[in-house]
Design a protein around this motif. Structure first.
Motif, PDB file in Angstrom:
ATOM      1  N   ALA A 140      -0.598  -8.774  -3.636  1.00  0.00           N
ATOM      2  CA  ALA A 140      -0.588  -6.815  -2.665  1.00  0.00           C
ATOM      3  C   ALA A 140      -0.036  -7.149  -1.643  1.00  0.00           C
ATOM      4  CB  ALA A 140      -2.252  -7.276  -2.885  1.00  0.00           C
ATOM      5  N   GLY A 141      -0.332  -7.716  -0.602  1.00  0.00           N
ATOM      6  CA  GLY A 141       0.681  -7.922   0.694  1.00  0.00           C
ATOM      7  C   GLY A 141       2.113  -7.255   0.005  1.00  0.00           C
ATOM      8  N   ILE A 142       2.852  -7.824  -0.700  1.00  0.00           N
ATOM      9  CA  ILE A 142       4.682  -7.305  -1.242  1.00  0.00           C
ATOM     10  C   ILE A 142       4.257  -5.886  -1.552  1.00  0.00           C
ATOM     11  CG2 ILE A 142       5.680  -7.868  -2.528  1.00  0.00           C
ATOM     12  CD1 ILE A 142       5.347 -10.721  -2.052  1.00  0.00           C
ATOM     13  N   THR A 143       3.209  -5.645  -2.602  1.00  0.00           N
ATOM     14  CA  THR A 143       3.014  -3.818  -3.097  1.00  0.00           C
ATOM     15  C   THR A 143       3.621  -3.042  -1.715  1.00  0.00           C
ATOM     16  OG1 THR A 143       2.095  -5.387  -5.164  1.00  0.00           O
ATOM     17  CG2 THR A 143       2.247  -2.147  -4.756  1.00  0.00           C
ATOM     18  N   ILE A 144       2.401  -3.491  -0.873  1.00  0.00           N
ATOM     19  CA  ILE A 144       1.800  -2.972   0.491  1.00  0.00           C
ATOM     20  C   ILE A 144       3.382  -2.828   1.411  1.00  0.00           C
ATOM     21  CG2 ILE A 144       0.942  -2.381   2.651  1.00  0.00           C
ATOM     22  CD1 ILE A 144      -1.675  -3.409   1.154  1.00  0.00           C
ATOM     23  N   SER A 145       3.111  -4.209   1.151  1.00  0.00           N
ATOM     24  CA  SER A 145       5.043  -3.287   2.238  1.00  0.00           C
ATOM     25  C   SER A 145       6.179  -2.715   1.095  1.00  0.00           C
ATOM     26  CB  SER A 145       6.195  -5.802   2.048  1.00  0.00           C
ATOM     27  OG  SER A 145       5.007  -6.347   2.653  1.00  0.00           O
ATOM     28  N   THR A 146       6.373  -3.037   0.259  1.00  0.00           N
ATOM     29  CA  THR A 146       7.178  -2.200  -0.760  1.00  0.00           C
ATOM     30  C   THR A 146       6.845  -0.317  -0.572  1.00  0.00           C
ATOM     31  OG1 THR A 146       7.437  -3.973  -2.068  1.00  0.00           O
ATOM     32  CG2 THR A 146       8.221  -1.235  -2.477  1.00  0.00           C
ATOM     33  N   LEU A 147       5.792  -0.248  -0.425  1.00  0.00           N
ATOM     34  CA  LEU A 147       5.469   1.612  -0.223  1.00  0.00           C
ATOM     35  C   LEU A 147       5.939   1.593   1.087  1.00  0.00           C
ATOM     36  CD1 LEU A 147       1.480   0.890  -2.248  1.00  0.00           C
ATOM     37  CD2 LEU A 147       4.369   2.345  -2.822  1.00  0.00           C
ATOM     38  N   ALA A 148       5.217   0.424   1.968  1.00  0.00           N
ATOM     39  CA  ALA A 148       5.226   1.238   3.726  1.00  0.00           C
ATOM     40  C   ALA A 148       7.066   1.766   3.912  1.00  0.00           C
ATOM     41  CB  ALA A 148       4.756   0.120   4.687  1.00  0.00           C
ATOM     42  N   GLY A 149       7.479   0.366   3.228  1.00  0.00           N
ATOM     43  CA  GLY A 149       9.008   0.740   3.441  1.00  0.00           C
ATOM     44  C   GLY A 149       9.582   1.443   2.588  1.00  0.00           C
ATOM     45  N   ALA A 150       8.750   2.264   1.573  1.00  0.00           N
ATOM     46  CA  ALA A 150       9.938   3.265   0.864  1.00  0.00           C
ATOM     47  C   ALA A 150       9.248   4.466   1.783  1.00  0.00           C
ATOM     48  CB  ALA A 150       8.866   3.569  -0.530  1.00  0.00           C
ATOM     49  N   ALA A 151       7.822   4.140   2.663  1.00  0.00           N
ATOM     50  CA  ALA A 151       6.999   5.673   3.197  1.00  0.00           C
ATOM     51  C   ALA A 151       8.193   5.553   4.823  1.00  0.00           C
ATOM     52  CB  ALA A 151       6.124   5.578   3.560  1.00  0.00           C
ATOM     53  N   ILE A 152       8.520   4.541   5.128  1.00  0.00           N
ATOM     54  CA  ILE A 152       9.440   4.553   5.972  1.00  0.00           C
ATOM     55  C   ILE A 152      10.913   5.016   6.011  1.00  0.00           C
ATOM     56  CG2 ILE A 152      10.583   3.205   7.944  1.00  0.00           C
ATOM     57  CD1 ILE A 152       8.252   1.570   8.081  1.00  0.00           C
ATOM     58  N   ALA A 153      10.994   5.139   4.988  1.00  0.00           N
ATOM     59  CA  ALA A 153      13.160   4.986   4.283  1.00  0.00           C
ATOM     60  C   ALA A 153      13.036   6.944   4.278  1.00  0.00           C
ATOM     61  CB  ALA A 153      13.126   4.739   3.045  1.00  0.00           C
ATOM     62  N   TRP A 154      11.371   6.937   3.804  1.00  0.00           N
ATOM     63  CA  TRP A 154      11.307   8.740   3.474  1.00  0.00           C
ATOM     64  C   TRP A 154      11.619   9.553   4.810  1.00  0.00           C
ATOM     65  CZ3 TRP A 154      12.565  11.673  -0.270  1.00  0.00           C
ATOM     66  CH2 TRP A 154      12.630  11.306  -1.726  1.00  0.00           C
ATOM     67  N   LEU A 155      10.022   8.891   6.049  1.00  0.00           N
ATOM     68  CA  LEU A 155      10.598   9.824   6.961  1.00  0.00           C
ATOM     69  C   LEU A 155      11.940   9.465   8.131  1.00  0.00           C
ATOM     70  CD1 LEU A 155       7.203   7.567   8.578  1.00  0.00           C
ATOM     71  CD2 LEU A 155       7.515  10.151   7.588  1.00  0.00           C
ATOM     72  N   TYR A 156      13.494   8.210   7.513  1.00  0.00           N
ATOM     73  CA  TYR A 156      14.340   8.360   7.646  1.00  0.00           C
ATOM     74  C   TYR A 156      15.610   9.882   7.888  1.00  0.00           C
ATOM     75  CZ  TYR A 156      14.797   3.646   9.845  1.00  0.00           C
ATOM     76  OH  TYR A 156      14.986   2.714  11.287  1.00  0.00           O
ATOM     77  N   MET A 157      14.491  10.078   5.961  1.00  0.00           N
ATOM     78  CA  MET A 157      15.877  11.464   5.955  1.00  0.00           C
ATOM     79  C   MET A 157      15.409  12.696   6.990  1.00  0.00           C
ATOM     80  SD  MET A 157      15.428  10.396   1.732  1.00  0.00           S
ATOM     81  CE  MET A 157      16.166  11.754   1.775  1.00  0.00           C
ATOM     82  N   PHE A 158      14.424  12.692   6.960  1.00  0.00           N
ATOM     83  CA  PHE A 158      13.550  13.968   8.095  1.00  0.00           C
ATOM     84  C   PHE A 158      14.151  13.126   9.421  1.00  0.00           C
ATOM     85  CE2 PHE A 158      12.159  13.912   3.435  1.00  0.00           C
ATOM     86  CZ  PHE A 158      12.663  14.909   3.200  1.00  0.00           C
ATOM     87  N   SER A 159      15.013  12.727  10.070  1.00  0.00           N
ATOM     88  CA  SER A 159      14.473  12.068  11.710  1.00  0.00           C
ATOM     89  C   SER A 159      15.568  13.140  12.036  1.00  0.00           C
ATOM     90  CB  SER A 159      14.094  11.419  11.903  1.00  0.00           C
ATOM     91  OG  SER A 159      12.938  10.955  11.189  1.00  0.00           O
ATOM     92  N   ASP A 160      15.854  13.233  13.536  1.00  0.00           N
ATOM     93  CA  ASP A 160      16.732  13.300  13.971  1.00  0.00           C
ATOM     94  C   ASP A 160      17.347  11.955  14.516  1.00  0.00           C
ATOM     95  OD1 ASP A 160      16.342  12.769  17.199  1.00  0.00           O
ATOM     96  OD2 ASP A 160      14.509  12.958  16.220  1.00  0.00           O
ATOM     97  N   ALA A 161      18.305  11.918  15.515  1.00  0.00           N
ATOM     98  CA  ALA A 161      19.791  10.445  15.206  1.00  0.00           C
ATOM     99  C   ALA A 161      18.901   9.505  17.035  1.00  0.00           C
ATOM    100  CB  ALA A 161      20.973  10.532  16.100  1.00  0.00           C
ATOM    101  N   GLN A 162      18.029  10.044  17.522  1.00  0.00           N
ATOM    102  CA  GLN A 162      17.925   9.390  18.569  1.00  0.00           C
ATOM    103  C   GLN A 162      16.116   8.913  18.422  1.00  0.00           C
ATOM    104  OE1 GLN A 162      18.968   8.319  21.659  1.00  0.00           O
ATOM    105  NE2 GLN A 162      16.864   7.300  21.710  1.00  0.00           N
ATOM    106  N   SER A 163      15.740   9.246  17.210  1.00  0.00           N
ATOM    107  CA  SER A 163      14.596   8.776  17.229  1.00  0.00           C
ATOM    108  C   SER A 163      14.614   7.942  16.006  1.00  0.00           C
ATOM    109  CB  SER A 163      13.521  10.469  16.391  1.00  0.00           C
ATOM    110  OG  SER A 163      13.311  11.421  17.309  1.00  0.00           O
ATOM    111  N   LEU A 164      15.430   7.505  15.054  1.00  0.00           N
ATOM    112  CA  LEU A 164      15.597   6.630  14.587  1.00  0.00           C
ATOM    113  C   LEU A 164      16.274   5.578  15.093  1.00  0.00           C
ATOM    114  CD1 LEU A 164      18.191   9.044  11.601  1.00  0.00           C
ATOM    115  CD2 LEU A 164      15.812   7.597  11.500  1.00  0.00           C
ATOM    116  N   ARG A 165      17.067   5.473  16.055  1.00  0.00           N
ATOM    117  CA  ARG A 165      17.745   4.714  17.414  1.00  0.00           C
ATOM    118  C   ARG A 165      15.879   3.789  18.301  1.00  0.00           C
ATOM    119  NH1 ARG A 165      22.272   2.672  19.878  1.00  0.00           N
ATOM    120  NH2 ARG A 165      21.842   1.615  21.482  1.00  0.00           N
ATOM    121  N   ASN A 166      15.326   4.608  18.778  1.00  0.00           N
ATOM    122  CA  ASN A 166      14.214   3.949  18.553  1.00  0.00           C
ATOM    123  C   ASN A 166      13.357   3.486  17.333  1.00  0.00           C
ATOM    124  OD1 ASN A 166      14.364   5.565  20.979  1.00  0.00           O
ATOM    125  ND2 ASN A 166      13.175   7.504  20.869  1.00  0.00           N
TER     126      ASN A 166
END
Length: 320
Positions: A140-166
């Motif tokens: 369950a923990g590995i699954t949640i980690s994978t889903l959270a990582g996927a969600a963060i990756a999607w957020l990366y695609m729609f963010s500016d450079a400074q926010s990504l650096r932070n």
């Protein structure tokens, strides 16, 4: 004084030495007395406190989780406790305009703590439906980690450079993003988690013989596992909230200690707390000595810890 007590004292004095070294760097600077006092009281001492508490709670939690889950790979980061905190941090750091809000320095730790608790609650509920099986918690923990990582990756695609650096800097760990106001809340939470898990050290030893042996010794294996899991989740949630996600530290330290001082958790867990605090204090000291560069904590812990872990596994066969 036996050898184990001597080792604990050595670790304690090493922690105090590193803390004194951090303060000495400031005292030897060319700044005025008032500036030095402000730096020590409002920057250095919060950083020292953060490093000690975060390192201790991460290593103690990993040490107890490896026992209750019967898996040497059990680690707060690997079983998903940190994933909820990281996802909330990504949302808060990447939303336009939110990072400049005045209470953001307090909103971020609070959001991360809530995220860690939510991910732990999901893991616990799934494991409960599967009768608390240790493998269910890990999956369950590995699954949640994978889903959270996927969600963060999607957020990366729609963010500016400074926010990504932070966000990238936060995800790699940072000991400088807290103050006394944040520590007034998160510090007692981490300290309480550490003390509770240390008090379970004797009961954790009984789990080495299996659930039947633990029950015969007068403890409930399932209740003990749940209590340790919740204590670890609360402590790690507070740690991630104030220092970001720190990789490999919890996985490395308990393994090395069990290979060197044995498997008695009455010795391993206190030594893990002091060793974890010492490692992060050394990281803080290195950062102070190289004031022009702020090292991400995870970069140092993974770079140094990886070879050490491989060496330890090469030298001795490890098993719980």
């Amino acid at each position: 004084m036996n050898g184990n007590k001597r080792r604990l004292l050595i670790l304690l004095f090493a922690c105090l030495f590193c803390a004194a070294g951090i303060l000495a760097v400031t005292l030897e600077s060319d700044a005025g007395a008032d500036v030095k006092q402000h730096i020590i009281l409002h920057l250095q001492l919060p950083m020292i406190t953060t490093a000690a508490l975060v390192g201790a709670v991460l290593c103690v939690s990993a040490g107890s989780l490896q026992i209750v889950l019967r898996n040497p790979l059990a680690d707060p980061g690997l079983i998903g406790i940190s994933s909820g905190a990281s996802l909330v941090a990504a949302v808060l750091l990447l939303l336009p305009g939110l990072s400049v809000a005045v209470p953001f320095q307090y909103l971020l730790p609070l959001g991360c703590f809530i995220g860690a608790l939510i991910s732990t609650f999901i893991i616990y509920r799934i494991a409960s439906r599967l009768q608390g099986a240790a493998m269910a918690v890990i999956l369950a923990g590995i699954t949640i980690s994978t889903l959270a990582g996927a969600a963060i990756a999607w957020l990366y695609m729609f963010s500016d450079a400074q926010s990504l650096r932070n966000l990238t800097f936060w995800l790699m760990g940072n000991l400088y993003q807290t103050d006394w106001h944040v520590l007034a809340i998160s510090g007692p939470v981490m300290l309480g988690s550490i003390v509770f898990q240390l008090r379970q050290a004797k009961a954790l030893n009984w789990l080495y013989g299996g659930d039947v042996a633990a029950a015969a010794a007068g403890t409930s294996p399932q209740q003990l596992s749940v209590h340790c899991l919740l204590a670890a989740a609360i402590g790690v949630g507070a740690a991630v909230a104030v220092a970001g996600s720190i990789a490999f530290l919890g996985l490395l330290v308990p393994h090395l200690l069990r290979l060197t001082i044995g498997f008695d958790n009455r010795r391993v867990l206190p030594a893990a707390a002091l060793s974890g605090a010492l490692v992060l204090l050394i990281v803080a000291l290195l950062t102070e000595l190289t004031a022009s560069v702020t090292f991400p904590v995870s970069m140092l812990t993974a770079t140094v810890g990886g070879p050490l872990m491989l060496y330890a596994l090469y030298r001795g066969q490890y098993r719980l």
